[in-house]
Scaffold this active site. Structure first.
Site, mmCIF file in Angstrom:
data_model
loop_
_atom_site.group_PDB
_atom_site.id
_atom_site.type_symbol
_atom_site.label_atom_id
_atom_site.label_comp_id
_atom_site.label_asym_id
_atom_site.label_seq_id
_atom_site.Cartn_x
_atom_site.Cartn_y
_atom_site.Cartn_z
ATOM 1 N N ASN A 1 -34.239 7.911 41.765
ATOM 2 C CA ASN A 1 -34.245 6.774 42.682
ATOM 3 C C ASN A 1 -33.676 7.187 44.029
ATOM 4 O OD1 ASN A 1 -34.313 3.724 43.222
ATOM 5 N ND2 ASN A 1 -32.199 4.250 43.733
ATOM 6 N N GLU A 2 -34.441 7.014 45.071
ATOM 7 C CA GLU A 2 -33.994 7.194 46.459
ATOM 8 C C GLU A 2 -33.221 8.489 46.718
ATOM 9 O OE1 GLU A 2 -31.878 3.793 47.860
ATOM 10 O OE2 GLU A 2 -33.571 2.452 47.646
ATOM 11 N N ASN B 1 -39.185 1.584 48.160
ATOM 12 C CA ASN B 1 -38.133 0.567 48.288
ATOM 13 C C ASN B 1 -38.023 0.228 49.761
ATOM 14 O OD1 ASN B 1 -37.716 1.063 45.602
ATOM 15 N ND2 ASN B 1 -35.657 1.910 45.825
ATOM 16 N N GLU C 1 -38.721 -1.747 45.062
ATOM 17 C CA GLU C 1 -37.576 -2.607 45.381
ATOM 18 C C GLU C 1 -37.865 -3.330 46.690
ATOM 19 O OE1 GLU C 1 -33.568 -1.002 45.504
ATOM 20 O OE2 GLU C 1 -34.002 0.307 43.792
ATOM 21 N N SER D 1 -23.255 -4.450 43.270
ATOM 22 C CA SER D 1 -23.788 -3.615 44.345
ATOM 23 C C SER D 1 -22.790 -2.503 44.689
ATOM 24 C CB SER D 1 -24.054 -4.503 45.567
ATOM 25 O OG SER D 1 -24.118 -3.728 46.733
ATOM 26 N N TRP D 2 -23.308 -1.284 44.824
ATOM 27 C CA TRP D 2 -22.477 -0.075 44.979
ATOM 28 C C TRP D 2 -21.373 -0.204 46.016
ATOM 29 C CZ3 TRP D 2 -24.141 3.022 41.223
ATOM 30 C CH2 TRP D 2 -25.473 2.898 40.825
ATOM 31 N N LYS E 1 -22.847 -9.853 47.031
ATOM 32 C CA LYS E 1 -24.192 -9.756 47.610
ATOM 33 C C LYS E 1 -25.195 -9.916 46.463
ATOM 34 C CE LYS E 1 -26.677 -6.753 50.883
ATOM 35 N NZ LYS E 1 -26.827 -5.395 51.399
HETATM 36 C C1 BGP Z 1 -31.204 0.361 46.895
HETATM 37 C C2 BGP Z 1 -30.724 0.845 45.566
HETATM 38 C C3 BGP Z 1 -30.296 -0.223 44.628
HETATM 39 C C4 BGP Z 1 -29.657 -1.445 45.268
HETATM 40 C C5 BGP Z 1 -30.349 -1.861 46.553
HETATM 41 C C6 BGP Z 1 -29.607 -2.921 47.340
HETATM 42 O O1 BGP Z 1 -30.940 1.332 47.849
HETATM 43 O O2 BGP Z 1 -31.706 1.618 44.924
HETATM 44 O O3 BGP Z 1 -29.514 0.375 43.635
HETATM 45 O O4 BGP Z 1 -28.308 -1.384 45.324
HETATM 46 O O5 BGP Z 1 -30.586 -0.779 47.399
HETATM 47 O O6 BGP Z 1 -28.591 -2.326 48.077
HETATM 48 P P1 BGP Z 1 -27.168 -2.973 48.257
HETATM 49 O O7 BGP Z 1 -26.654 -3.153 46.872
HETATM 50 O O8 BGP Z 1 -26.380 -1.970 49.038
HETATM 51 O O9 BGP Z 1 -27.360 -4.217 48.988
#
Ligand code: BGP
Length: 474
Positions: free
Chosen positions: A159-160, A297, A375, A433-434, A440
């Site tokens: 992923n990404e 995404n 995404e 969210s990370w 969020k």
């Molecule tokens: C993408 C990731 C996801 C998710 C999403 C939303 O980059 O693949 O894992 O987190 O973004 O981002 P955020 O949670 O920072 O808003």
């Protein structure tokens, strides 16, 4: 007249193991790069997330009821190999068999990601995507999964890759939180393209009959003005975030112009060029011909203008509108033109960017057969009403408005020839969210995290209607 999507267009929801499962210390799961990082940061914990480890059936029941036909889940590498390699944890393996069986029970096809930002701790310490050890062990883990889970028909390698590299070594929002190390960023991007290629080629050699692809974060980058300087800044930012990856995975070669832009960024920062060999490029080229699909995404677009000062990045991780800053030495500065609508996290709402990136893949990278939007969605500050009852529906008109705009852009791209096969909303249910924790929210289904009770959002009804009729609802 309302626009329509093709009759076989797939409607899906997305998730990632670390963001939904919780249970990070259960059933022998090994530690990952985030565990220490988040503990030290002390802002939020990955537990309980959406407690998907125990409640997957609840979420899949809702998903089926609201028209979700496909789902993105990821396997947590450290549930299978707690130490990244070596000893296999049978309880982790059993969990994913149960999860995939439950998907089948609900007539939902899983698209399974092997790496979604959750490198096992030992391999992170060894250098993550910059170390040979990580690359070797990732291939072993992927092959193990291909043999162990024949019920999975759609695999996603990484992923990404680019956004992981950029956030680890350029903006510093992901561990190990280094900033301005463009050399490490590009080397990590190349290493991920290489290891992805090895896995695609290995999968095709195994003749398992399924499909394999990769998922990338693609932000369309526009110049802030028509000036040559701003146009060049946009090209440089595009090389950093989109181009190397697109060239590598979808064309199987790095175009001369891409390499020139990268050299320019590195020279401006006195950093060395990333290393790659002819043998590696041969592997990469084969994989581009073997690839079944690419996942896009796309949430927002960027505008760049020329900038010559020192690098400075400020991440808006709280939803305080207007606080983010990104100025990169040797690249440019992000600056949105007047009138561009943004979310509380400063992400632009710009559906044309979605159309343009889908068309770019269609026009410039014709080797790849299928495209999915893997995404897209909007993060909102949503609250459970105080008088909420068992079946309260959460009003998220803003999300419906966002989805309408982006689906219209996708329908336009399909009409213009892009082979878009399906769409996965980020996210299926609210999740962790990370860099923003629990405030969020993106889900079709609201989760009251303390009780873990699920509530349906208004957007889920909109989504169901689209899934059933293929006509984009008002
Ligand atoms: C993408 C990731 C996801 C998710 C999403 C939303 O980059 O693949 O894992 O987190 O973004 O981002 P955020 O949670 O920072 O808003």
């Amino acid at each position: 007249m309302n626009k329509t999507l093709p009759k076989d267009f797939l409607m899906g929801g997305a998730s990632a193991a670390y963001q939904v499962e919780g249970a990070t210390k259960e059933d022998g799961k090994g530690r990952v790069l985030w565990d220490d990082f988040l503990e030290k940061q002390g802002r939020f914990s990955p537990d309980p997330a959406a407690d998907f480890y125990h409640r997957y059936d609840e979420d899949l029941t809702l998903a089926e009821e609201y028209g979700v036909q496909v789902i993105r889940v990821s396997i947590a590498w450290s549930r299978i190999f707690p130490d990244g390699a070596g000893r296999v944890e049978p309880r982790g393996v059993a969990y994913y068999h149960k999860l995939f069986a439950d998907c089948a029970k609900h007539h939902i096809e899983p698209y399974v990601t092997l790496h979604h930002f959750d490198t096992p701790e030992r391999l992170h310490k060894a250098g993550d995507w910059l170390s040979q050890e990580m690359l070797t062990d990732f291939v072993k883990y992927a092959k193990f999964c291909f043999k162990e889970f024949p019920e999975v028909k759609y695999w996603i390698t990484i992923n990404e890759p680019t956004s992981m590299a950029v956030q680890q070594y350029t903006s510093g929002t992901f561990p190990p939180a280094e900033q301005g190390r463009f050399d490490k960023t590009f080397q990590a991007e190349h290493n991920q393209i290489l290891v992805h290629s090895k896995i695609v080629n290995a999968y095709k050699n195994m003749n398992l009959g399924g499909e394999i692809g990769i998922v990338h974060a693609l932000q369309t980058v526009y110049p802030y003005s028509d000036s040559q300087e701003d146009k060049h800044a946009a090209d440089l930012q595009d090389a950093l975030e989109n181009r190397l990856y697109l060239d590598g995975t979808l064309a199987g070669e790095y175009h001369e112009e891409t390499l020139e832009l990268i050299k320019e960024i590195l020279n401006a920062n006195n950093q060395p060029m990333f290393k790659y060999t002819d043998d590696e490029m041969e592997e990469i080229n084969r994989a581009a011909h073997n690839l079944d699909f690419v996942g896009v995404n796309n949430y927002f677009s960027k505008w760049l203008r020329a900038y010559n000062g020192a690098s400075e990045t400020i991440h808006n991780g709280t939803g305080a509108k207007g606080t983010s800053v990104s100025r990169l030495h040797g690249i440019g500065e992000e600056k949105k033109p007047e009138g561009i609508e943004t979310t509380d996290w400063d992400w632009s709402i710009y559906p044309r960017g979605m159309h343009d990136i889908l068309m770019r893949i269609h026009d410039d990278y014709p080797l790849v057969p299928d495209i999915y939007v893997t995404e897209n969605g909007i993060g909102l500050k949503e609250k459970l009403p105080e008088n909420a009852k068992e079946n309260t529906i959460i009003n998220d008109d803003k999300r419906i408005d966002y989805l309408k705009k982006y689906f219209n852009a996708i329908a336009d791209a399909i009409a213009d020839g892009a082979n878009v096969k399906g769409y996965f909303i980020w996210s299926l249910q609210d999740q962790f969210s990370w860099t923003n924790g629990y405030s969020k929210r993106y889900g079709l289904f609201f989760i009251d995290f303390p009780t873990q009770k699920r509530y349906v959002k208004k957007s889920a009804f909109w989504f169901k209607k689209l899934s059933e009729t293929h006509v984009i609802p008002d």
